[in-house]
Design a protein around this motif. Structure first.
Motif, PDB file in Angstrom:
ATOM      1  N   ILE A  61      -8.190 -52.855  54.733  1.00 45.66           N
ATOM      2  CA  ILE A  61      -9.392 -53.537  54.260  1.00 45.66           C
ATOM      3  C   ILE A  61     -10.217 -53.956  55.463  1.00 45.66           C
ATOM      4  O   ILE A  61      -9.680 -54.429  56.469  1.00 45.66           O
ATOM      5  N   LEU A  62     -11.528 -53.787  55.350  1.00 42.05           N
ATOM      6  CA  LEU A  62     -12.465 -54.246  56.367  1.00 42.05           C
ATOM      7  C   LEU A  62     -13.357 -55.305  55.761  1.00 42.05           C
ATOM      8  O   LEU A  62     -13.942 -55.100  54.693  1.00 42.05           O
ATOM      9  N   GLU A  63     -13.463 -56.434  56.438  1.00 44.34           N
ATOM     10  CA  GLU A  63     -14.356 -57.513  56.017  1.00 44.34           C
ATOM     11  C   GLU A  63     -15.392 -57.745  57.101  1.00 44.34           C
ATOM     12  O   GLU A  63     -15.048 -57.861  58.276  1.00 44.34           O
ATOM     13  N   ILE A  64     -16.643 -57.819  56.697  1.00 44.58           N
ATOM     14  CA  ILE A  64     -17.731 -58.113  57.639  1.00 44.58           C
ATOM     15  C   ILE A  64     -18.247 -59.501  57.301  1.00 44.58           C
ATOM     16  O   ILE A  64     -18.942 -59.701  56.309  1.00 44.58           O
ATOM     17  N   GLU A 120     -21.957 -54.460  67.172  1.00 40.74           N
ATOM     18  CA  GLU A 120     -21.193 -53.998  68.330  1.00 40.74           C
ATOM     19  C   GLU A 120     -19.737 -53.690  67.979  1.00 40.74           C
ATOM     20  O   GLU A 120     -19.156 -52.741  68.505  1.00 40.74           O
ATOM     21  N   THR A 121     -19.146 -54.488  67.093  1.00 36.22           N
ATOM     22  CA  THR A 121     -17.736 -54.284  66.774  1.00 36.22           C
ATOM     23  C   THR A 121     -17.518 -53.116  65.815  1.00 36.22           C
ATOM     24  O   THR A 121     -16.464 -52.468  65.854  1.00 36.22           O
ATOM     25  N   LEU A 122     -18.481 -52.834  64.953  1.00 33.99           N
ATOM     26  CA  LEU A 122     -18.322 -51.705  64.038  1.00 33.99           C
ATOM     27  C   LEU A 122     -18.254 -50.358  64.761  1.00 33.99           C
ATOM     28  O   LEU A 122     -17.376 -49.538  64.453  1.00 33.99           O
ATOM     29  N   PRO A 123     -19.139 -50.093  65.732  1.00 27.95           N
ATOM     30  CA  PRO A 123     -18.998 -48.834  66.477  1.00 27.95           C
ATOM     31  C   PRO A 123     -17.657 -48.725  67.200  1.00 27.95           C
ATOM     32  O   PRO A 123     -17.093 -47.631  67.306  1.00 27.95           O
ATOM     33  N   LEU A 149     -23.925 -51.077  55.604  1.00 27.76           N
ATOM     34  CA  LEU A 149     -23.613 -50.031  54.636  1.00 27.76           C
ATOM     35  C   LEU A 149     -23.432 -48.687  55.332  1.00 27.76           C
ATOM     36  O   LEU A 149     -22.516 -47.929  55.007  1.00 27.76           O
ATOM     37  N   ASP A 150     -24.287 -48.390  56.294  1.00 28.10           N
ATOM     38  CA  ASP A 150     -24.163 -47.133  57.028  1.00 28.10           C
ATOM     39  C   ASP A 150     -22.798 -47.025  57.698  1.00 28.10           C
ATOM     40  O   ASP A 150     -22.134 -45.984  57.641  1.00 28.10           O
ATOM     41  N   TRP A 151     -22.382 -48.106  58.335  1.00 25.90           N
ATOM     42  CA  TRP A 151     -21.084 -48.094  59.005  1.00 25.90           C
ATOM     43  C   TRP A 151     -19.942 -48.049  57.994  1.00 25.90           C
ATOM     44  O   TRP A 151     -18.920 -47.399  58.221  1.00 25.90           O
ATOM     45  N   ALA A 152     -20.101 -48.747  56.887  1.00 28.56           N
ATOM     46  CA  ALA A 152     -19.064 -48.724  55.859  1.00 28.56           C
ATOM     47  C   ALA A 152     -18.822 -47.299  55.365  1.00 28.56           C
ATOM     48  O   ALA A 152     -17.675 -46.888  55.138  1.00 28.56           O
ATOM     49  N   LEU A 153     -19.884 -46.537  55.221  1.00 27.80           N
ATOM     50  CA  LEU A 153     -19.742 -45.155  54.772  1.00 27.80           C
ATOM     51  C   LEU A 153     -18.999 -44.301  55.800  1.00 27.80           C
ATOM     52  O   LEU A 153     -18.249 -43.390  55.443  1.00 27.80           O
ATOM     53  N   LYS A 154     -19.196 -44.609  57.074  1.00 29.36           N
ATOM     54  CA  LYS A 154     -18.500 -43.867  58.124  1.00 29.36           C
ATOM     55  C   LYS A 154     -17.020 -44.226  58.197  1.00 29.36           C
ATOM     56  O   LYS A 154     -16.209 -43.441  58.705  1.00 29.36           O
TER      57      LYS A 154
END
Length: 222
Positions: A61-64, A120-123, A149-154
């Protein structure tokens, strides 16, 4: 019907169907003592996230947006013994409070809190090959929602759920002329969900102790 009745009903349903143990109640109390903003999800919403994660059989699970760790505790409890939750938090102070709450809930090793701007942390997560995540919960700065959302899709897979909180904004989301950056952020997020052929989604409007708002729930298509 207004806020008083919504709160009363939430309290009744929470005591009947949800319940809070010492760790969850303590997390809320610790956040209050530390002066964190009172914007965490409600117990009923926490139980919903727990049930969705359980139904998915989520292992990652990822939480932002960690805040005081209340939602992280709920979701982490749905994970199997080898499951893992990564929560991203901009504020070092919030992360400190959340870390204490996670420890008192007995979830050290299951929950990992990373401090820094999510942009910064998502990349870095992507570079590490941290995904795919089975569930992504977005509850952070609303202007950042479209990018998240863009990062979530990746970072997800077919069948994953992407959930975003606070997308109704007391009904203001329907106002296309709003100059509120929070409203514009969630409108852009929802528009991207609707336009993306890899997603199917809906929004559930909610009323309760947190007022009038809503959750966006989107599934990544096979």
């Amino acid at each position: 019907m207004g806020q008083g009745q919504w709160t009363e009903v939430d309290a009744f349903l929470g005591s009947l169907l949800v319940g809070e143990d010492e760790a969850l109640a303590g997390a809320t109390a610790a956040a209050q003592r530390a002066g964190l903003p009172p914007i965490s999800i409600s117990p009923a919403q926490g139980k919903l996230l727990y049930l969705l994660a359980k139904t998915l059989g989520a292992k990652r699970i990822l939480e932002i947006g960690t805040l005081g760790g209340y939602s992280a505790i709920w979701m982490a409890r749905a994970l199997p013994a080898d499951g893992h939750l990564i929560s991203l938090e901009y504020s070092p102070r919030h992360a400190e409070v959340a870390s204490g709450n996670v420890a008192r809930a007995g979830l050290v090793g299951t929950v990992e809190i990373r401090v820094g701007a999510a942009a910064e942390t998502l990349p870095k997560l992507a570079d590490e090959g941290a995904g795919p995540f089975d569930l992504v919960f977005i509850d952070a700065d609303k202007g950042g929602y479209p990018g998240y959302l863009d990062w979530a899709l990746k970072l997800t897979r077919p069948g994953s759920l992407i959930i975003a909180d606070n997308v109704v904004r007391g009904g203001a989301v329907a106002d296309g002329l709003s100059r509120d950056p929070n409203v514009q952020g969630v409108r852009s997020y929802l528009e991207k969900v609707a336009a993306n052929p890899k997603l199917e989604g809906t929004v559930m409007q909610t009323v309760g102790v947190k007022g009038y708002d809503g959750l966006s729930i989107a599934r990544v298509l096979d």
